[in-house]
Motif scaffolding. Structure first.
Motif, PDB file in Angstrom:
ATOM      1  N   GLY A  86       0.810  -1.216   0.000  1.00 18.45           N
ATOM      2  CA  GLY A  86       0.000   0.000   0.000  1.00 18.45           C
ATOM      3  C   GLY A  86       0.838   1.259   0.000  1.00 18.45           C
ATOM      4  N   ALA A  87       1.935   1.251   0.760  1.00 22.14           N
ATOM      5  CA  ALA A  87       2.815   2.418   0.814  1.00 22.14           C
ATOM      6  C   ALA A  87       3.436   2.715  -0.549  1.00 22.14           C
ATOM      7  N   LEU A  88       3.806   1.689  -1.278  1.00 23.61           N
ATOM      8  CA  LEU A  88       4.397   1.882  -2.605  1.00 23.61           C
ATOM      9  C   LEU A  88       3.391   2.490  -3.585  1.00 23.61           C
ATOM     10  N   PHE A  89       2.136   2.058  -3.509  1.00 19.50           N
ATOM     11  CA  PHE A  89       1.115   2.635  -4.391  1.00 19.50           C
ATOM     12  C   PHE A  89       0.826   4.092  -4.024  1.00 19.50           C
ATOM     13  N   LEU A  90       0.878   4.426  -2.738  1.00 12.65           N
ATOM     14  CA  LEU A  90       0.692   5.820  -2.332  1.00 12.65           C
ATOM     15  C   LEU A  90       1.804   6.709  -2.876  1.00 12.65           C
ATOM     16  N   LEU A  91       3.042   6.214  -2.831  1.00 11.99           N
ATOM     17  CA  LEU A  91       4.170   6.989  -3.372  1.00 11.99           C
ATOM     18  C   LEU A  91       4.009   7.214  -4.869  1.00 11.99           C
ATOM     19  N   ALA A  92       3.532   6.187  -5.590  1.00 11.73           N
ATOM     20  CA  ALA A  92       3.342   6.332  -7.034  1.00 11.73           C
ATOM     21  C   ALA A  92       2.278   7.376  -7.337  1.00 11.73           C
ATOM     22  N   LEU A  93       1.210   7.392  -6.549  1.00  9.89           N
ATOM     23  CA  LEU A  93       0.145   8.364  -6.772  1.00  9.89           C
ATOM     24  C   LEU A  93       0.635   9.781  -6.483  1.00  9.89           C
ATOM     25  N   ARG A  94       1.472   9.913  -5.479  1.00  9.37           N
ATOM     26  CA  ARG A  94       1.990  11.227  -5.113  1.00  9.37           C
ATOM     27  C   ARG A  94       2.846  11.818  -6.236  1.00  9.37           C
ATOM     28  N   ARG A  95       3.487  10.962  -7.020  1.00  8.07           N
ATOM     29  CA  ARG A  95       4.347  11.454  -8.106  1.00  8.07           C
ATOM     30  C   ARG A  95       3.548  11.975  -9.299  1.00  8.07           C
ATOM     31  N   GLU A  96       2.261  11.677  -9.363  1.00  9.66           N
ATOM     32  CA  GLU A  96       1.440  12.143 -10.479  1.00  9.66           C
ATOM     33  C   GLU A  96       1.081  13.618 -10.294  1.00  9.66           C
ATOM     34  N   ARG A  97       0.984  14.334 -11.385  1.00 11.59           N
ATOM     35  CA  ARG A  97       0.694  15.768 -11.330  1.00 11.59           C
ATOM     36  C   ARG A  97      -0.810  16.020 -11.347  1.00 11.59           C
ATOM     37  N   VAL A  98      -1.471  15.533 -10.314  1.00  4.89           N
ATOM     38  CA  VAL A  98      -2.908  15.765 -10.155  1.00  4.89           C
ATOM     39  C   VAL A  98      -3.176  16.133  -8.704  1.00  4.89           C
ATOM     40  N   SER A  99      -4.320  16.751  -8.455  1.00  2.61           N
ATOM     41  CA  SER A  99      -4.700  17.095  -7.093  1.00  2.61           C
ATOM     42  C   SER A  99      -4.955  15.832  -6.280  1.00  2.61           C
ATOM     43  N   LEU A 100      -4.467  15.831  -5.047  1.00  2.00           N
ATOM     44  CA  LEU A 100      -4.668  14.688  -4.162  1.00  2.00           C
ATOM     45  C   LEU A 100      -5.807  14.935  -3.170  1.00  2.00           C
ATOM     46  N   GLY A 101      -6.534  16.025  -3.330  1.00  2.00           N
ATOM     47  CA  GLY A 101      -7.636  16.333  -2.430  1.00  2.00           C
ATOM     48  C   GLY A 101      -8.880  15.522  -2.741  1.00  2.00           C
ATOM     49  N   VAL A 102      -9.833  15.584  -1.829  1.00  2.00           N
ATOM     50  CA  VAL A 102     -11.103  14.888  -2.015  1.00  2.00           C
ATOM     51  C   VAL A 102     -11.972  15.671  -2.999  1.00  2.00           C
ATOM     52  N   ASP A 103     -12.481  14.992  -4.016  1.00  2.00           N
ATOM     53  CA  ASP A 103     -13.399  15.578  -5.000  1.00  2.00           C
ATOM     54  C   ASP A 103     -14.751  14.900  -4.784  1.00  2.00           C
ATOM     55  N   TRP A 104     -15.621  15.539  -3.991  1.00  3.51           N
ATOM     56  CA  TRP A 104     -16.870  14.890  -3.601  1.00  3.51           C
ATOM     57  C   TRP A 104     -17.750  14.511  -4.782  1.00  3.51           C
ATOM     58  N   PRO A 105     -17.946  15.385  -5.803  1.00  2.00           N
ATOM     59  CA  PRO A 105     -18.786  14.970  -6.938  1.00  2.00           C
ATOM     60  C   PRO A 105     -18.241  13.733  -7.654  1.00  2.00           C
ATOM     61  N   LEU A 106     -16.924  13.693  -7.870  1.00  5.90           N
ATOM     62  CA  LEU A 106     -16.331  12.540  -8.536  1.00  5.90           C
ATOM     63  C   LEU A 106     -16.426  11.296  -7.663  1.00  5.90           C
ATOM     64  N   MET A 107     -16.184  11.460  -6.360  1.00  5.94           N
ATOM     65  CA  MET A 107     -16.274  10.326  -5.460  1.00  5.94           C
ATOM     66  C   MET A 107     -17.700   9.772  -5.405  1.00  5.94           C
ATOM     67  N   SER A 108     -18.689  10.658  -5.440  1.00  4.47           N
ATOM     68  CA  SER A 108     -20.075  10.189  -5.395  1.00  4.47           C
ATOM     69  C   SER A 108     -20.414   9.376  -6.639  1.00  4.47           C
ATOM     70  N   LYS A 109     -19.864   9.763  -7.808  1.00  5.56           N
ATOM     71  CA  LYS A 109     -20.073   8.984  -9.026  1.00  5.56           C
ATOM     72  C   LYS A 109     -19.446   7.596  -8.888  1.00  5.56           C
ATOM     73  N   GLN A 110     -18.270   7.544  -8.277  1.00  2.88           N
ATOM     74  CA  GLN A 110     -17.627   6.249  -8.058  1.00  2.88           C
ATOM     75  C   GLN A 110     -18.454   5.376  -7.141  1.00  2.88           C
ATOM     76  N   LEU A 111     -19.006   5.970  -6.086  1.00  3.37           N
ATOM     77  CA  LEU A 111     -19.812   5.194  -5.141  1.00  3.37           C
ATOM     78  C   LEU A 111     -21.033   4.602  -5.829  1.00  3.37           C
ATOM     79  N   VAL A 112     -21.681   5.395  -6.681  1.00  4.63           N
ATOM     80  CA  VAL A 112     -22.853   4.904  -7.408  1.00  4.63           C
ATOM     81  C   VAL A 112     -22.454   3.777  -8.351  1.00  4.63           C
ATOM     82  N   ALA A 113     -21.378   4.001  -9.123  1.00  2.00           N
ATOM     83  CA  ALA A 113     -20.923   2.981 -10.078  1.00  2.00           C
ATOM     84  C   ALA A 113     -20.465   1.716  -9.372  1.00  2.00           C
ATOM     85  N   ASN A 114     -19.817   1.882  -8.216  1.00  2.43           N
ATOM     86  CA  ASN A 114     -19.308   0.718  -7.484  1.00  2.43           C
ATOM     87  C   ASN A 114     -20.400  -0.055  -6.755  1.00  2.43           C
ATOM     88  N   GLY A 115     -21.586   0.547  -6.649  1.00  3.93           N
ATOM     89  CA  GLY A 115     -22.673  -0.125  -5.942  1.00  3.93           C
ATOM     90  C   GLY A 115     -22.992  -1.486  -6.532  1.00  3.93           C
TER      91      GLY A 115
END
Length: 441
Positions: free
Chosen positions: A208-237
């Motif tokens: 898990g730590a290695l995957f977190l480091l890989a994500l940190r190296r990407e040039r994207v925001s690491l903050g919570v995006d509630w609208p996007l997360m809600s879409k994931q929750l619906v799709a993952n249902g």
């Protein structure tokens, strides 16, 4: 992606491209079940009660990999379409929100297991000694759950951008260390069954730590995006419902095996770990399918996706047949690798025919699972799984009435796989799954 040739129409994924994505994924998928097989062999030599405790605890702990699979598959299905539409940053952003969901779910599992391990083991088991061993193992093993789920989300976005090599190294390194730790902690250190739980948790934390480091190296925001997360929750249902159905089947099989007897539960643990290794290894084709089909549909190429699906079916069948041959060749030595208990070895005889004959079927089913998950056809996957499991469960439950033993439990698994095969082939033939666009409507 298909090679670009000026003026030429897009072509379906070549067998070489399928292999390039599937082989590194195979290492990732096989790493944990290989470790679990080693763990089963290590614990198996402690005796029938610790082995049965590992079986019961492992089934309960199976909730964590189930959530991890939902996060991985749900993230891949959404992110691959964005990648196919030319939005790599959007694909990684799906991974960020999946990671936040993973962390939250993992912490809930850790807290719940500390309070519920004993009661749940008591509900499923039929031997106080086995139940106590299972609860003790579970309370330690679950500490790795947040990292296991983070790794699942990480694999999801990396597969979507068709990077299966880095996950291969992340998972391989962590589980290699754990495979070394397990026998050391169980025997020389003297922790017994709990030693295997600590080794399991360590492997998941490193991964898990290695995957977190890989994500940190990407040039994207690491903050919570509630609208996007809600879409994931619906799709993952839909994937959650599908996963719960799988767990009902797995819990039922283990609970019935426990009531058949301690040696039967120990044999069932060995058989299920071999089956888990086989289906996760066979799932490597599904990982390639998710990435390729999602990208093709995201790029608006439904006919290419359909042609690729046919090739993936052929690969899955060949792969499953190769596994059948490998297991047949290994049968004379397999029981001795896992246990010296004669009662457990005798019970294993009822499992082998079912395990071997199901492998080619599994190869096709898992490949086409990947096609439909990559297409985002999740409602069908949910309904198909529920129907298939409802078809197989009566054989498991009636085992207690008619005394069929492990053969009855595994015949239920066979019915489940056959119904699943028929339904998924029907869906593939219909073509209704091939919906295009950066998001499936």
């Amino acid at each position: 992606m298909n090679p670009a040739v000026p003026g030429a129409p897009p072509r379906p994924a070549s067998y070489r491209r399928i292999a390039a994505l599937a082989l590194p994924a195979l290492v990732v998928l096989a790493a944990e079940p290989i470790y679990l097989l080693i763990d089963t062999a290590v614990v198996g030599h402690l005796g029938a009660v610790p082995l049965a405790g590992l079986a019961l605890g492992g089934v309960i702990m199976g909730v964590a990999p189930l959530i991890g699979a939902v996060l991985a598959y749900g993230t891949t299905a959404r992110a691959a379409r964005r990648f196919g539409a030319g939005d790599r940053a959007g694909a990684v952003a799906e991974g960020v929100q999946g990671t936040w969901l993973a962390l939250a779910a993992g912490l809930v599992l850790v807290a719940a297991a500390q309070f519920l391990a004993g009661p749940v083991a008591g509900l499923m088991g039929d031997d106080p000694a086995v139940e106590a061993a299972a609860a003790e193992w579970l309370r330690v093993a679950v500490l790795g759950a947040p990292f296991l789920l983070i790794a699942g989300a990480g694999q999801g976005w990396m597969r979507a951008v068709q990077d299966t090599k880095r996950p291969m190294w992340f998972v391989s390194v962590s589980f290699l260390l754990s495979a070394i730790l397990a026998p050391v902690l169980v025997y020389p250190v003297g922790l017994g069954l709990v030693g295997s739980a600590w080794a399991n948790a360590v492997a998941q934390a490193i991964s898990g730590a290695l995957f977190l480091l890989a994500l940190r190296r990407e040039r994207v925001s690491l903050g919570v995006d509630w609208p996007l997360m809600s879409k994931q929750l619906v799709a993952n249902g839909d994937l959650v419902v599908r996963g719960v159905a799988f767990q009902v089947s797995t819990f039922s099989a283990a609970a019935v095996a426990a009531r058949v007897g301690t040696t039967a539960l120990g044999a069932h643990q060995i058989g299920m770990q071999l089956w888990t290794f086989a289906f996760l290894a066979l799932d490597a084709v599904a990982i390639a399918a998710q990435a390729l089909i999602g990208a093709d549909l995201g790029a608006g190429r439904p006919e290419v996706a359909k042609a690729s699906a046919k090739r993936l079916t052929i690969v899955g069948l060949g792969y499953g047949t190769a596994f059948l041959v490998a297991v047949l060749v290994s049968l004379p030595v397999l029981p001795g690798l896992f246990t010296t208990d004669e009662g457990v070895r005798e019970q294993l005889g009822a499992i082998w025919p079912w395990l071997v004959l199901l492998l080619p079927i599994a190869g096709v089913v898992f490949a086409l699972d990947g096609v439909l998950i990559g297409a985002g056809d999740l409602k069908f996957m949910r309904n198909m799984t529920v129907v298939a499991i409802a078809s197989g469960l009566p054989f498991t439950w009636l085992t207690l009435v008619f005394g069929w033993g492990l053969a009855g439990i595994w015949s239920g698994i066979a019915v489940f796989m056959l119904v699943r095969l028929g339904l998924i082939l029907w869906r593939l033939r219909s073509g209704d799954w091939a919906v295009t666009g950066a998001e499936r409507s």
